[in-house]
Write an enzyme that holds these catalytic residues in place. Structure first.
Site, PDB file in Angstrom:
ATOM      1  N   HIS A 263       0.844  -1.256  -0.028  1.00 34.50           N
ATOM      2  CA  HIS A 263       0.022  -0.024  -0.027  1.00 34.50           C
ATOM      3  C   HIS A 263       0.675   1.297   0.058  1.00 34.50           C
ATOM      4  CE1 HIS A 263      -3.658   2.468   1.320  1.00 34.50           C
ATOM      5  NE2 HIS A 263      -2.591   3.330   1.688  1.00 34.50           N
ATOM      6  N   GLU A 264       1.873   1.276   0.929  1.00 38.12           N
ATOM      7  CA  GLU A 264       2.832   2.540   1.032  1.00 38.12           C
ATOM      8  C   GLU A 264       3.725   2.772  -0.223  1.00 38.12           C
ATOM      9  OE1 GLU A 264       1.876   4.846   3.007  1.00 38.12           O
ATOM     10  OE2 GLU A 264       0.722   3.507   4.358  1.00 38.12           O
ATOM     11  N   HIS A 267       1.821   4.725  -2.643  1.00 36.31           N
ATOM     12  CA  HIS A 267       2.078   6.050  -2.422  1.00 36.31           C
ATOM     13  C   HIS A 267       3.381   6.591  -3.198  1.00 36.31           C
ATOM     14  CE1 HIS A 267      -1.687   6.933  -0.552  1.00 36.31           C
ATOM     15  NE2 HIS A 267      -1.570   6.242   0.429  1.00 36.31           N
ATOM     16  N   HIS A 270       3.264   6.761  -6.614  1.00 39.41           N
ATOM     17  CA  HIS A 270       2.383   7.735  -7.051  1.00 39.41           C
ATOM     18  C   HIS A 270       3.477   9.306  -7.199  1.00 39.41           C
ATOM     19  CE1 HIS A 270      -1.537   9.975  -7.098  1.00 39.41           C
ATOM     20  NE2 HIS A 270      -1.008  10.072  -8.095  1.00 39.41           N
TER      21      HIS A 270
END
Length: 481
Positions: A263-264, A267, A270
């Site tokens: 998940h991180e 980010h 991104h």
């Protein structure tokens, strides 16, 4: 003595368990001592609620000031001000969405409570029993013990798997470099695109320590811009709070922690892959209920067989995780989903309640906990479940950037569930056409266009809530669009 998150305190001559979320959850799951579970449960939920350390008055003051600011700008409330920019558009839009998930989630939670009450002979089921008995129930139903899976999730292997996924999808490479970090555990990587061009520096800080806040997050120490042909690439960090293993032992992760790492990392990608020239719109810019999407969609790769072969190998033997163990993880994936959904949505509804008030309405609140209880009881929250965060330590909304937007994780789950469904429909989790659109319109585009338009450019249509409900094990409504 089997609880690795405990720390021996020489002065107290006792094992000490802290209140960071990772240690708390691990203890609540593992401990057979009911009175100690109750003590830790109360210690966790009563943080910052008493005496000079009561954050309740501060929460009320912050909510009032935010409401006054919104009114000065012509908005009905802080939530109206914030959500105008988000995909939900209004507090009512966010609440309506949350209730679509709250209703089946709460019903499932009540069934889970009844199942665990049946496990207690002559005793009344309490909130501090939930984690422990839910794990026992999971073992009974699915014969899946975390001690079976953790040997296949060594930190270094999991991170290498995330890097391999980024290479397969987007052509990225990660090379470890000798860059001094803020702590000796920090590891740094030079990130390059498929043409070998530098994208940014990626730094990882994976372990808990006293000087570090809890949870997991991504940060940018330097953003991205390209103004007047002066390209500046980002400095990105991923942070977790894993328990440091004893000297000489590997860091073995729970499956949920593996999902958090991916998940991180989403980010992080991104922030690293952005190609927008202006810093206001580059990186992870965008409405809150969209910016979790690039992180959450990568969680879907975690348990795919093609992915597991790349990273889920036994730390001692090197054997790939057995297919039957993977199937157990998949089947058990929705276990306790009523609880997880309810505690999260409760916190999201509480956030909206605080920030949908006028300044005059906030001024009438004399006690934060009383207000909190009235809100959640009004939605029918059962007493055995706490909101994921009480108001006094709800840092996401009072100290972070999620005011009126904590629901965003779930809204983004519409996008990530529907978005990964595209790869499933293509029957190829590495489909180059879909990966290319995901790269161009999501990871590289920042806040270039409205979130709805960016998603449609990737997916080719508006998102459907159906895959989200199915993914959580809830019944899909007759019309899910």
């Amino acid at each position: 003595e089997d609880f690795k998150s405990a720390i021996w305190d020489e002065e107290k001559e006792a094992w000490v368990v802290g209140l960071n979320r990772s240690s708390y959850e691990s203890f609540m799951v593992q401990s057979n001592n009911r009175s100690l579970r109750e003590k830790l449960f109360n210690g966790y939920r009563l943080r910052a609620t008493q005496g000079d350390r009561d954050n309740g008055p501060i929460a009320i003051q912050i909510a009032k000031l935010r409401a006054e600011r919104a009114e000065l700008m012509g908005y009905e409330s802080h939530a109206h001000y914030v959500l105008e920019y988000n995909m939900a558009k209004s507090p009512q839009g966010a609440e309506d969405f949350l209730l679509k998930v709250w209703t089946p989630g709460l019903e499932q939670a009540k069934k889970e409570r009844a199942d665990m009450q049946a496990m207690l002979a002559g005793e009344t089921f309490q909130a501090w029993d939930w984690w422990h008995l839910a794990e026992k129930l999971r073992l009974q139903r699915y014969e899946l013990d975390e001690n079976q899976t953790k040997p296949y999730f060594k930190l270094e292997n999991v991170q290498a798997g995330a890097f391999a996924m980024a290479e397969k999808l987007f052509g990225l490479s990660f090379e470890e470099v000798d860059v001094e970090g803020w702590n000796p555990v920090v590891v740094s990587f030079d990130v390059k695109d498929r043409e070998g061009k530098h994208l940014g520096l990626f730094m990882t800080d994976m372990y808990a320590r006293d000087s570090k806040r809890g949870g997991a997050w991504m940060s940018s120490y330097r953003g991205t811009s390209n103004i007047n042909d002066d390209p500046i690439r980002p400095l990105i960090t991923n942070n977790m709070n894993l328990s440091m293993p004893p000297d000489g032992e590997p860091t073995l992760m729970r499956y949920s922690e593996v999902e958090t790492l991916f998940h991180e990392f989403g980010h992080g990608l991104h922030g690293l892959m952005t190609q927008i020239d202006y810093p206001t719109f580059s990186g992870v810019d965008g409405p809150r209920d969209y910016t979790e999407f690039p992180a959450q969609i990568l969680e879907h790769w975690v348990n795919q067989p093609e992915m597991l072969e790349m990273y889920a190998t036994h730390f001692e033997t090197g054997d790939v995780i057995p297919a039957e163990l993977v199937e157990k993880i998949r089947v058990a994936g929705n276990h306790n989903q009523g609880f997880y959904t309810t505690e999260y949505v409760a916190a999201s509804l509480l956030d909206l309640a605080w920030h949908s008030l006028s300044s005059d309405e906030v001024a009438e609140i004399t006690d934060a906990r009383t207000f909190e209880k009235e809100v959640l009881e009004g939605y029918g929250l059962i007493p055995e479940i706490e909101p994921r965060y009480r108001s006094q330590y709800f840092s996401h909304i009072f100290a972070g950037g999620y005011s009126s937007g904590y629901y965003a994780y779930l809204w983004s789950e519409i996008l990530d569930a529907d978005g990964f469904a595209a790869f499933q429909e293509a029957e190829d989790i590495w489909d180059p056409l879909l990966a290319g659109r995901l790269q161009k319109w999501v990871y590289e585009s920042g806040g270039l266009k409205p979130a709805e338009e960016l998603y449609r450019n990737f997916r080719g249509k508006d998102p459907d809530i159906g895959p989200l409900l199915v993914g959580r094990g809830f019944e899909q409504p007759a019309s899910s669009n």
